[in-house]
Design an enzyme around this catalytic site. Structure first.
Site, PDB file in Angstrom:
ATOM      1  N   GLY A 136     -26.958   7.726 -12.686  1.00 45.22           N
ATOM      2  CA  GLY A 136     -26.604   7.066 -11.431  1.00 45.22           C
ATOM      3  C   GLY A 136     -27.768   6.559 -10.609  1.00 45.22           C
ATOM      4  O   GLY A 136     -28.832   6.193 -11.130  1.00 45.22           O
TER       5      GLY A 136
ATOM      6  N   GLY B 229     -22.880  -1.673   4.224  1.00 43.25           N
ATOM      7  CA  GLY B 229     -23.002  -2.014   5.648  1.00 43.25           C
ATOM      8  C   GLY B 229     -21.670  -2.502   6.205  1.00 43.25           C
ATOM      9  O   GLY B 229     -21.238  -2.072   7.283  1.00 43.25           O
TER      10      GLY B 229
ATOM     11  N   GLU C   7     -18.549  -2.124   4.818  1.00 43.55           N
ATOM     12  CA  GLU C   7     -17.452  -1.142   4.738  1.00 43.55           C
ATOM     13  C   GLU C   7     -17.636  -0.040   5.787  1.00 43.55           C
ATOM     14  O   GLU C   7     -16.692   0.288   6.519  1.00 43.55           O
ATOM     15  CB  GLU C   7     -17.375  -0.542   3.329  1.00 43.55           C
ATOM     16  CG  GLU C   7     -16.872  -1.549   2.287  1.00 43.55           C
ATOM     17  CD  GLU C   7     -16.618  -0.961   0.900  1.00 43.55           C
ATOM     18  OE1 GLU C   7     -16.184  -1.715   0.027  1.00 43.55           O
ATOM     19  OE2 GLU C   7     -16.857   0.247   0.674  1.00 43.55           O
TER      20      GLU C   7
ATOM     21  N   HIS D  82       8.454 -13.993  -5.740  1.00 45.51           N
ATOM     22  CA  HIS D  82       8.515 -14.468  -4.357  1.00 45.51           C
ATOM     23  C   HIS D  82       9.272 -13.475  -3.496  1.00 45.51           C
ATOM     24  O   HIS D  82      10.317 -13.000  -3.919  1.00 45.51           O
ATOM     25  CB  HIS D  82       9.225 -15.825  -4.297  1.00 45.51           C
ATOM     26  CG  HIS D  82       9.378 -16.325  -2.892  1.00 45.51           C
ATOM     27  ND1 HIS D  82       8.316 -16.874  -2.200  1.00 45.51           N
ATOM     28  CD2 HIS D  82      10.436 -16.315  -2.049  1.00 45.51           C
ATOM     29  CE1 HIS D  82       8.737 -17.205  -0.988  1.00 45.51           C
ATOM     30  NE2 HIS D  82      10.019 -16.867  -0.858  1.00 45.51           N
TER      31      HIS D  82
END
Ligand code: FAD
Ligand code: NAI
Length: 475
Positions: A154, A195, A197, A454
């Protein structure tokens, strides 16, 4: 005597745990080592994504969105909600519960798939016959051997030079997700994904938010028209975003943080804030792996060097996810993890970098796949563009959320879809149709001719496809 495995995965984030499960499904004896600890010191697999990334941030975005709706949007539906209050402690506790459900889910999946889990730090001890010896340093020390190693360690938040994270006033994504009370004034550096979020979460809850961005353009990687539309919406919400700033000295005393910066006009500005979130990107993490023991090659950014198949310079050692090149996204890490497990099994693992979707989970959401209009121009590709505003979509009107549009870009000659860009409600879900279409190399005409339910937001995608051929039906 060390335990022996066919495949050992170091790191239990989305890249690692998924690779481990896929390898086990393919019949290998698999172990996964992950060092993340929960508050009680126990295992918390899932990596950045589960513990301090994707999942907790979406939990807080959800809570804060409910709060915003109750305060500002219920009334238009005829609902009276007075004295709406946010209990931040409860919101954070809920977020922690969601995280724990995901941690527990991964431990369950390991059991189900017979993946042996080691809680501790994994590191290379050296080469062994037909593979590698690894140390696991947890509550106890263990030595294990692996024929194949998948590294999925990571990334970590990048700090500003001279301004370390204290997670009290100067926050990384970790601290930003466990602020105990709504800060009166919140500053953020970097108007990228985190930044926007995190800025949105705390603005919705009442903080006065200022985001300082070094670049002169807003969301430079996003299609310009979409970025402009999103910026308009954020400005309207009161999210203050200053572009083209140069951040100078930052003073962190116990009362708060002072950020000195030069704005785009060259004026010196002093910004006082209760908290500062630094969201200026992330750095690949190989800390404590002892890569030197085996001669694993890293690049100048500290990322593990891999080829297109995620092979490192060492035979039988692979690397996936944030620790290698490419977008730092959980689903990219997962795809690489699956592909590597399949390649180890002699199959043809496959990751299509051209169809990896991006989503920013703000309101409006921003989502895209493929190339932007500015990229197509730069690449000299002749294209056709069609867009359709949510304002003309019946479902969006019923929802009361008509911000934004769907935009489709297609090759001028072949009509193959080259990019789809969405800003608006449920963009994170709508983008999946575009990903499928691009993976199957669909034309805009294909989407235009598919029956969409729809009323649904997805009709905006169909209409954007019709717009490519200048024949929208509802606009
Ligand atoms: P990680 O998830 O970082 O996992 C690595 C794991 O390896 C960690 O558990 C770590 O403890 C462990 N580890 C490291 N070294 C060792 C070692 N030597 N021994 C044992 N264990 C070790 N992406 C999205 O796609 N969607 C989102 O909505 C999203 N939101 C995000 C929000 C935030 C705030 C942040 C910070 C990131 C977000 N991301 C999101 C990005 C996403 O979290 C990463 O791309 C993803 O976690 C990368 O997965 P990974 O497996 O490569 O690494
Ligand atoms: P980012 O790369 O998205 O944004 C960083 C921003 O900071 C850029 O706009 C950059 O120009 C700016 N910047 C860099 N240095 C600066 C400086 N000194 N002063 C001012 N501005 C500066 O990085 P972020 O937001 O930290 O997120 C890291 C990564 O995590 C993302 O790129 C993404 O891969 C992942 N992520 C994904 C999410 C999602 O998929 N929804 C959510 C959050 C993170």
């Amino acid at each position: 005597m060390s335990k022996q495995f066919d495949v050992v995965v170091i790191g239990g984030g989305p890249g690692g745990y998924i690779a481990a499960i896929r390898a086990a499904q393919l019949g290998f004896q698999v172990a996964c080592i992950d060092e993340w600890k929960n508050a009680a010191g126990g295992p918390a697999p899932g990596g950045t994504c589960t513990n301090v990334g994707c999942i907790p941030s979406k939990a807080l975005l959800q809570s804060s969105e409910h709060f915003e709706h109750a305060n500002h949007h219920f009334a238009e539906h005829g609902i009276t909600a007075t004295d709406v209050k946010m209990d931040v402690t409860k919101m954070i506790a809920r977020k922690d519960t969601v995280v724990k459900q995901n941690n527990d889910g991964i431990l369950y999946l390991f059991k189900k798939n017979k993946v042996t889990f080691f809680h501790g730090r994994g590191s290379f001890a050296g080469k062994a016959e037909g593979g590698y010896t690894l140390n696991v340093a947890g509550k106890t020390e263990e030595s294990i051997t692996a024929k194949q190693v998948i590294i999925a360690t990571g990334s970590n938040a990048r700090a500003l030079p001279g301004t370390p994270f204290d997670e009290v006033n100067v926050l990384s994504n970790d601290g930003a997700l466990r602020v105990g009370a709504v800060p009166k004034k919140l500053a953020l550096i970097g108007s990228g994904v985190i930044g926007l979020e995190m800025g949105s979460v705390w603005r919705r809850l009442g903080a006065e938010v200022t985001i300082l961005e070094g670049l002169p353009t807003f969301l430079g990687a996003v299609d310009e028209q979409i970025a402009k539309e999103a910026k308009k919406a954020f400005d309207k919400q009161g999210l203050k975003i200053e572009l083209g700033v140069k951040v100078g000295e930052i003073v962190n005393d116990k009362n708060g943080v002072t950020v000195n910066y030069t704005n785009a006009k060259g004026e010196a500005v002093v910004l006082d804030a209760d908290k500062l979130i630094v969201s200026i990107g992330r750095v690949p993490n190989t800390i404590g792996l002892n890569t030197e023991a085996v001669g694993l090659q890293l690049d100048e950014r500290g990322a593990i060097v891999v080829d297109a198949d995620c092979k490192t310079n060492l035979p039988g050692v692979w690397a996936v996810g944030d620790v290698v090149r490419g977008p730092m996204l959980a689903h990219k890490a997962e795809e690489e993890g699956v592909a590597v497990a399949e390649r180890i099994a002699g199959q043809h693992g496959h990751v299509n970098f051209n169809t990896i979707p991006w989503v920013i989970y703000t309101s409006p959401e921003i989502a895209w796949v493929g190339r932007t209009e500015q990229q197509l121009k730069a690449d000299g590709v002749a294209y056709k563009a069609g867009s359709f505003p949510f304002l003309a979509n019946g479902r969006a009107r019923a929802l009361g959320d008509t911000t934004g549009m769907v935009k489709m870009l297609a090759d001028a000659t072949t009509d193959e879809i080259l990019g789809v860009h969405i800003v608006g409600p449920s963009a994170s879900e709508l983008i999946a149709e575009a990903v499928v279409a691009m993976e199957f190399r669909a034309s805009s005409e294909d989407i235009a001719r598919i029956c969409h339910a729809h009323p649904s937001l997805s009709e905006a995608t169909k209409e954007a496809a019709l717009a490519v051929d200048k024949r929208t039906l509802n606009f």
